[in-house]
Structures are given as C-alpha cells and as structure tokens.
Design a protein around this motif. Structure first.
Motif, mmCIF file in Angstrom:
data_model
loop_
_atom_site.group_PDB
_atom_site.id
_atom_site.type_symbol
_atom_site.label_atom_id
_atom_site.label_comp_id
_atom_site.label_asym_id
_atom_site.label_seq_id
_atom_site.Cartn_x
_atom_site.Cartn_y
_atom_site.Cartn_z
ATOM 1 N N ARG A 150 0.822 -1.200 0.000
ATOM 2 C CA ARG A 150 0.000 0.000 0.000
ATOM 3 C C ARG A 150 0.858 1.253 0.000
ATOM 4 O O ARG A 150 1.935 1.286 0.572
ATOM 5 C CB ARG A 150 -0.912 0.014 1.227
ATOM 6 N N SER A 151 0.342 2.295 -0.632
ATOM 7 C CA SER A 151 1.063 3.571 -0.696
ATOM 8 C C SER A 151 0.242 4.671 -0.028
ATOM 9 O O SER A 151 -0.976 4.762 -0.242
ATOM 10 C CB SER A 151 1.353 3.969 -2.145
ATOM 11 N N ALA A 152 0.913 5.496 0.758
ATOM 12 C CA ALA A 152 0.231 6.620 1.406
ATOM 13 C C ALA A 152 -0.349 7.580 0.377
ATOM 14 O O ALA A 152 -1.337 8.264 0.657
ATOM 15 C CB ALA A 152 1.200 7.352 2.325
ATOM 16 N N VAL A 153 0.247 7.632 -0.808
ATOM 17 C CA VAL A 153 -0.243 8.536 -1.852
ATOM 18 C C VAL A 153 -1.678 8.199 -2.221
ATOM 19 O O VAL A 153 -2.493 9.087 -2.491
ATOM 20 C CB VAL A 153 0.665 8.470 -3.094
ATOM 21 N N LEU A 173 6.258 20.864 3.894
ATOM 22 C CA LEU A 173 6.644 19.582 3.333
ATOM 23 C C LEU A 173 6.443 18.521 4.406
ATOM 24 O O LEU A 173 6.886 18.697 5.538
ATOM 25 C CB LEU A 173 8.100 19.616 2.868
ATOM 26 N N ILE A 174 5.756 17.423 4.068
ATOM 27 C CA ILE A 174 5.514 16.389 5.063
ATOM 28 C C ILE A 174 5.778 15.018 4.476
ATOM 29 O O ILE A 174 5.677 14.806 3.268
ATOM 30 C CB ILE A 174 4.070 16.439 5.610
ATOM 31 N N GLN A 175 6.141 14.119 5.356
ATOM 32 C CA GLN A 175 6.241 12.715 4.967
ATOM 33 C C GLN A 175 4.944 12.059 5.410
ATOM 34 O O GLN A 175 4.667 11.944 6.605
ATOM 35 C CB GLN A 175 7.425 12.035 5.647
ATOM 36 N N ILE A 176 4.114 11.663 4.457
ATOM 37 C CA ILE A 176 2.842 11.051 4.803
ATOM 38 C C ILE A 176 3.027 9.553 4.988
ATOM 39 O O ILE A 176 3.774 8.909 4.251
ATOM 40 C CB ILE A 176 1.759 11.336 3.749
ATOM 41 N N VAL A 177 2.370 9.019 6.002
ATOM 42 C CA VAL A 177 2.430 7.580 6.261
ATOM 43 C C VAL A 177 1.020 7.018 6.164
ATOM 44 O O VAL A 177 0.049 7.670 6.549
ATOM 45 C CB VAL A 177 3.035 7.284 7.648
ATOM 46 N N PRO A 178 0.891 5.810 5.627
ATOM 47 C CA PRO A 178 -0.448 5.243 5.432
ATOM 48 C C PRO A 178 -1.067 4.782 6.745
ATOM 49 O O PRO A 178 -0.372 4.482 7.714
ATOM 50 C CB PRO A 178 -0.183 4.063 4.497
ATOM 51 N N GLY A 181 -2.099 -1.558 9.665
ATOM 52 C CA GLY A 181 -1.686 -2.425 10.756
ATOM 53 C C GLY A 181 -0.196 -2.433 10.994
ATOM 54 O O GLY A 181 0.490 -1.427 10.797
ATOM 55 N N MET A 182 0.345 -3.583 11.383
ATOM 56 C CA MET A 182 1.734 -3.680 11.840
ATOM 57 C C MET A 182 2.737 -3.308 10.744
ATOM 58 O O MET A 182 3.796 -2.762 11.026
ATOM 59 C CB MET A 182 2.034 -5.076 12.386
ATOM 60 N N ILE A 183 2.423 -3.631 9.492
ATOM 61 C CA ILE A 183 3.212 -3.150 8.355
ATOM 62 C C ILE A 183 2.226 -2.436 7.443
ATOM 63 O O ILE A 183 1.581 -3.050 6.586
ATOM 64 C CB ILE A 183 3.939 -4.292 7.619
ATOM 65 N N ALA A 184 2.088 -1.125 7.633
ATOM 66 C CA ALA A 184 0.996 -0.379 7.003
ATOM 67 C C ALA A 184 1.220 -0.105 5.527
ATOM 68 O O ALA A 184 0.264 -0.036 4.750
ATOM 69 C CB ALA A 184 0.779 0.941 7.736
ATOM 70 N N GLY A 185 2.494 0.091 5.136
ATOM 71 C CA GLY A 185 2.752 0.370 3.729
ATOM 72 C C GLY A 185 3.837 1.403 3.531
ATOM 73 O O GLY A 185 4.614 1.700 4.444
ATOM 74 N N LYS A 186 3.857 1.988 2.329
ATOM 75 C CA LYS A 186 4.924 2.890 1.920
ATOM 76 C C LYS A 186 4.571 4.350 2.224
ATOM 77 O O LYS A 186 3.475 4.804 1.920
ATOM 78 C CB LYS A 186 5.184 2.734 0.420
ATOM 79 N N SER A 187 5.525 5.055 2.790
ATOM 80 C CA SER A 187 5.344 6.489 3.019
ATOM 81 C C SER A 187 5.756 7.255 1.767
ATOM 82 O O SER A 187 6.321 6.689 0.831
ATOM 83 C CB SER A 187 6.179 6.953 4.215
ATOM 84 N N ALA A 188 5.470 8.557 1.760
ATOM 85 C CA ALA A 188 5.822 9.396 0.609
ATOM 86 C C ALA A 188 6.071 10.812 1.078
ATOM 87 O O ALA A 188 5.601 11.221 2.149
ATOM 88 C CB ALA A 188 4.712 9.373 -0.437
ATOM 89 N N ASN A 199 1.556 17.360 -6.051
ATOM 90 C CA ASN A 199 2.272 17.672 -4.820
ATOM 91 C C ASN A 199 3.190 16.558 -4.336
ATOM 92 O O ASN A 199 3.775 16.666 -3.260
ATOM 93 C CB ASN A 199 1.295 18.049 -3.689
ATOM 94 N N VAL A 200 3.317 15.496 -5.092
ATOM 95 C CA VAL A 200 4.168 14.381 -4.690
ATOM 96 C C VAL A 200 5.606 14.639 -5.123
ATOM 97 O O VAL A 200 5.882 14.898 -6.289
ATOM 98 C CB VAL A 200 3.674 13.052 -5.298
ATOM 99 N N ILE A 201 6.518 14.595 -4.165
ATOM 100 C CA ILE A 201 7.939 14.756 -4.469
ATOM 101 C C ILE A 201 8.591 13.400 -4.699
ATOM 102 O O ILE A 201 9.351 13.213 -5.644
ATOM 103 C CB ILE A 201 8.649 15.498 -3.320
ATOM 104 N N LYS A 202 8.279 12.453 -3.818
ATOM 105 C CA LYS A 202 8.873 11.115 -3.962
ATOM 106 C C LYS A 202 7.986 10.091 -3.267
ATOM 107 O O LYS A 202 7.535 10.297 -2.143
ATOM 108 C CB LYS A 202 10.281 11.078 -3.355
ATOM 109 N N GLU A 203 7.736 8.994 -3.954
ATOM 110 C CA GLU A 203 7.002 7.883 -3.354
ATOM 111 C C GLU A 203 7.985 6.874 -2.761
ATOM 112 O O GLU A 203 9.174 6.868 -3.072
ATOM 113 C CB GLU A 203 6.117 7.207 -4.395
ATOM 114 N N ASN A 204 7.466 6.034 -1.892
ATOM 115 C CA ASN A 204 8.243 4.950 -1.285
ATOM 116 C C ASN A 204 9.523 5.458 -0.627
ATOM 117 O O ASN A 204 10.632 5.067 -0.984
ATOM 118 C CB ASN A 204 8.584 3.881 -2.334
#
Length: 583
Positions: A150-153, A173-178, A181-188, A199-204
């Motif tokens: 999963r991706s926070a984007v 500028l923020i690092q968004i987190v999804p 659960g215990m392994i929620a996914g990829k931040s961006a 507005n996305v600078i970098k995924e994962n």
C-alpha cells in the motif's frame, strides 16, 4: 476614474510639484512600469475567466528579517522567487521586471517547516472482509495488517481542513504515512501546495511499521508482531535469493513472489528504511533489537516516553522523530480544594512530576547531542506551536527547536538538497511571521509552498490596559521625513492618548498640489517599542492605504512606510512633546 486615467491625471497635472506628490507619482510610475496595472486583480491573466491564474510566478519579498537556517542571526534581506525556486537571497539583488514585489519590512521569514511522519490528509482504507472459513491462527497478510504494498499517496488528499491547518501552522513539506496495521505500507514525501498539483515529491521513502498486533487473530501480541516481522523479512530475503538463482540457472523451481515479499524487497536491499513507530523506552529497545538482528535501516518515530533510552539512542546513531505534543496540563493547573486529602495532594504532585519530566525530554535529547525532528501524529495542528513553546520553556533551545522543524528533518528524510533552509536553488518553502517565531505574540501571516503564497488572518495584539510601550512616550507631535526615489518628503504626526487607547492625525503634501492634506490615523498600536498605524491618501482618484511600522527609542522613531502595493520606504521622526503651560 480607472487606473489608466488616474495615471494620466498624475502625469499631466501641471500644478507646482512638491515632495509628497513626487513620492506618490514616482511610486505610481514605478509600479505601473513593473506590472502594467495598479489593482490587485491585475496580478491575474486577463485570459483567465476565473481570475485565479497568476500572470507571474516571480516574486520578491523585500527588506524582511530573514533567518536562513537555525543558528543564523536574522538579517534584513530580499528573497527572489521564480517558478517555485529561490533564485536569490540578499540585500542588493537585481530584480527582474516581471517580479511582483511584496514589502516584508515588518515580517520575519523562516524556512518552511517539515513534518517527519504525518497523517494529515490521510484517509483510512476499508477493512478487508473475512472469508467464511476464516482461521484466526492463519489470517491472510491483508487481514492481519501486513500490507507493505500500500502507498500513502493513494490515501492522501490535499483538500480538507487538516491539511490547511498544518500549512497554517507553518508546515510546507511532510512525509505522509499510510493508515494500517503492523506493516501499514509505503510512506511518501509531499508538499502542501496548490490543489491543482499532484504535490508528490517522492514515493516509497520508507516502510511504515509498528508493534501493534491484530485484534482476535495472530499476531495479536507485541512478541507475536516481532516474530511475524522477522518471518516476513527472512522470507523476503529467501525469495530474493531464490529469484536470483532461478534467473541464472536452469532446472530450478520458480520461487513464489507474493505482493508482500515484492513490496519488502526495497527494505532488505537497504534502499529504503523502516519507519518504526514506538511510544516508550521498551518499544525503542524492541525495535532496535530487530534492526540489529536483521540489519535494516531504521528511523524511530512517535517517541513519547524516551528519557531512559537517550544514551542508547545516541550510541546507536538512530534517527529519531519525537512527538510534537505534550501531556494535558489541565490537572496541573487545577486549583487545590480546601478539604483535599493528603492522598489527593500526593497524587497531584506525582502527576505534576510526570508532566515536568515529559516536557523536559526534548531538552535532554538536545543536551545529549542527539539530532531529532518531529512527528505530528497524535497532535492537533492548532496545538503544535504551543507544545513547542512548552518544550522551550522546559529547557529546549530555540535553535534546536527550529532545527527539528527544518534542517534536522531535512537530513533525516534525505531532502537537504532542496529543503530545510533559505538558500539559492532550494524550494521556495517559507514561513512569514509577524515577529520572531517563538515569541508569545508572534503569528504566521503567510506561508509560501513551492512558490505559491497562502495568506492567513492575524489577530490584533491585545494591549494591556494602562500599559505603555517600553520605547518611551509617544503622545505629542512628531516631525517626520520619508526618503523615496523622488527625494525627501514629510510633515507632522500628532498622537493623543485617551486612557489605554490612542488617536491621531498626520499631515502630508497633497498629491493634487493644493498644499498640505490631513488624514486620521487608524489602528494605532504601541507595544514594547513597536509603533504601528495606518492612514489613507487620495491620489488621482485612487484611495491608497499607507501602513507605518516603526521602532521607538526615546524621542525618535525609525521604520518603514508601505504605500499600497507600490512598495516600502523608510520613515523617521522626532517627538516634540506637548507642552502644558503652568497655571
């Protein structure tokens, strides 16, 4: 009369010239040469029917007090912005003709704030449905909260009050987190900019994880979560090795690549860190033990109780994001009852001791030499600055507080090349405040994100009844002068005090050339040594608002005078106190 007719009227006026008329005329000519229009609406392209498309992406914020990075002294400078990038910072910049000039004389500018882990704008995905033959001892990864793919984007929206509240608090500028659960996914990494941009600078940028177990199924305990994380990590390593063997040999059984293992590949290869949410010292130790055993990169986030592991954090060199929140202090401030028992008093004392310990942790982290940044998870945007000021009162230095919001956060997230400080070549992410950012009465007036300017309403400072500014008395008649490209002009400012409020007038050379004109002073405020007021001027059919901001010292004042959108000019004055004859 429209702006063009007003301009012609000013140019063709054949009455004798005078200094103030020259001031307004030259300012008008200069403004018209730069932009071609006078009204605010002229900032937008005529071909845009919405009136919202700017005709220029070039701005110059002039003569502001700029704090380029933590530890630097504020200095008067101009910041030139073009296409979302800082093109120059200094006192003698050459401004392009298309630049929209913004007078920043009374403003204090800081780098845009950075949130190390945030759920602003994040919506929670729907929980997956359990199958009819669900086995709680062997749930699927998705049902168990193991969703590294999963991706926070996909969960993020720039619209909404929470994002705007974060921006209003200075975060750009923020690092968004999804959510998960215990392994929620990829931040961006995203910027809180224009809603018309991705507005996305970098995924994962990291894998978001925690020690929270799943309800009513395995893994439901902290120990179970650790075991499951270890199992997922080791199986991903095996899958990677088997995939490499299969690709280079014949007769080898094809390895099974699941979405979980595929999404974990970047972690085991060291390309992205694990952003592990931990709340207390025990969880810190558990996350560090997993990191030491498995060898992945680690960023600890969400730290709330960590005083007992500060030395461990330092020796391990772990990157740290602490909560930008402090405990509720309502119980601390509650008045004692006359008939409170000794047990109640003892309980309140323990609560206060716990509170004092919590708010002092950030200062101790600084004293230990551990660089850290902030996460806003679990905090309300409107309380962020209050929490930070509480930490400062408890021992955290202002320099370390600003570093946690800017340079430290940029280092931890790997964005120092384009964010974290005010320098040529970096993104135009800025916070413009009415005073030094950590002062009690300071307010954020503008936030610049990727070159887009957001304006926020500021409340007038409340003046204590009977309070007199520390700069000296201001009641009386001031002789003032203002220096402009057209030369010197001036007149008199008369201020009278009535109880705790002020009233007054100002004289100036009538732009129409008919001698002196007088205008009432409005919004007079005098606090500390700062004097501010405004007045109106009518010139060629245009009604101009003039804002004056000055510092008073004894019987002198020095400051700036902003004439509408024409720019800022220095003003100085000398007080001639009102003389009262003896009876």
């Amino acid at each position: 009369m429209d702006s063009e007719e007003a301009f012609i009227s000013l140019l063709d006026h054949n009455k004798p010239s005078n200094p103030m008329r020259k001031t307004l005329l030259k300012a008008s000519v200069l403004c018209l040469m730069l932009s071609g229009f006078i009204s605010r609406a002229s900032l937008f392209a005529q071909s845009d029917p919405t009136g919202k498309k700017p005709i220029t992406s070039t701005y110059a914020i002039t003569n502001a007090t700029v704090f380029a990075k933590p530890g630097s002294e504020g200095s008067k400078a101009t910041i030139l912005i073009k296409d979302g990038v800082i093109k120059g910072v200094g006192s003698n910049l050459s401004l392009p003709v298309e630049a929209k000039v913004i007078a920043g004389d009374s403003l204090f500018i800081y780098p845009g704030f950075i949130d190390g882990a945030s759920q602003a704008g994040i919506t929670k995905p729907e929980d997956p449905k359990r199958p009819d033959n669900f086995d709680s001892s062997k749930p699927s990864d998705e049902i168990a909260g193991i969703t590294p793919w999963r991706s926070a984007v996909d969960q993020f929206s720039i619209d909404g009050s929470q994002v705007d509240a974060m921006r209003q608090a200075g975060f750009t500028l923020i690092q968004i987190v999804p959510e998960g659960g215990m392994i929620a996914g990829k931040s961006a990494l995203v910027i809180l900019g224009d809603d018309k941009s991705t507005n996305v600078i970098k995924e994962n940028t990291s894998l978001s994880s925690n020690l929270n177990g799943a309800r009513g199924m395995y893994p439901g305990t902290t120990v179970g979560v650790m075991a499951k994380f270890r199992d997922v990590y080791k199986n991903t390593e095996l899958t990677k090795n088997r995939t490499a063997t299969f690709a280079s040999n014949t007769g080898v059984v094809r390895p099974e690549i699941t979405p979980t293992y595929q999404a974990m590949m970047d972690v085991i290869s060291g390309q992205v860190p694990v952003l592990f949410e931990v709340g207390n010292d025990l969880e810190v130790r558990r996350a560090l033990s997993l990191k030491n055993e498995l060898g992945f990169q680690l960023i600890l986030t969400g730290l709330e109780e960590y005083e007992n592991v500060i030395d461990l954090l330092k020796s391990s060199g772990t990157k740290v994001l602490i909560q930008l929140a402090v405990p509720d202090d309502k119980a601390i401030k509650a008045k004692e009852g006359e008939d409170e028992s000794e047990e109640v008093k003892a309980l309140k004392a323990r609560v206060k001791a716990s509170y004092d310990k919590a708010i002092a942790q950030a200062g101790k982290l600084e004293a230990a030499g551990v660089p850290f940044a902030f996460t806003t998870i679990g905090a309300k945007p409107n309380d962020l600055m209050k929490s930070l000021k509480t930490m400062i009162e408890a021992g955290l230095s202002e320099e370390a507080a600003l570093a946690a919001l800017t340079t430290n956060a940029a280092d931890i997230l790997g964005v120092s090349k384009f964010a974290g400080s005010i320098e040529s070549g970096k993104m135009a992410n800025l916070v413009l405040a009415t005073g030094p950012i950590f002062e009690e009465d300071s307010q954020i007036k503008h936030v610049v994100v990727d070159g887009k300017i957001f304006e926020y309403e500021t409340k007038a400072k409340k003046k204590k009844e009977g309070a007199e500014g520390s700069g000296g008395a201001i009641a009386g008649t001031w002789d003032y002068t203002s220096e402009t490209p057209a030369g010197s002009s001036g007149g008199k400012i008369t201020i009278a005090k009535d109880g705790s409020s002020y009233s007054g007038t100002i004289t100036y050379d009538d732009p129409a050339g008919s001698g002196a004109a007088t205008s009432d002073l409005e919004d007079i405020s005098y606090e500390g040594s700062s004097l501010t007021f405004s007045f109106g001027v009518s010139a060629g059919g245009m009604n101009l608002k003039v804002d004056v901001s000055a510092e008073v010292s004894g019987n002198t004042m020095d400051g700036s005078m902003i004439i509408g959108e024409f720019g800022s000019f220095p003003i100085s004055g000398t007080l001639n106190p009102t003389l009262i004859a003896n009876k």
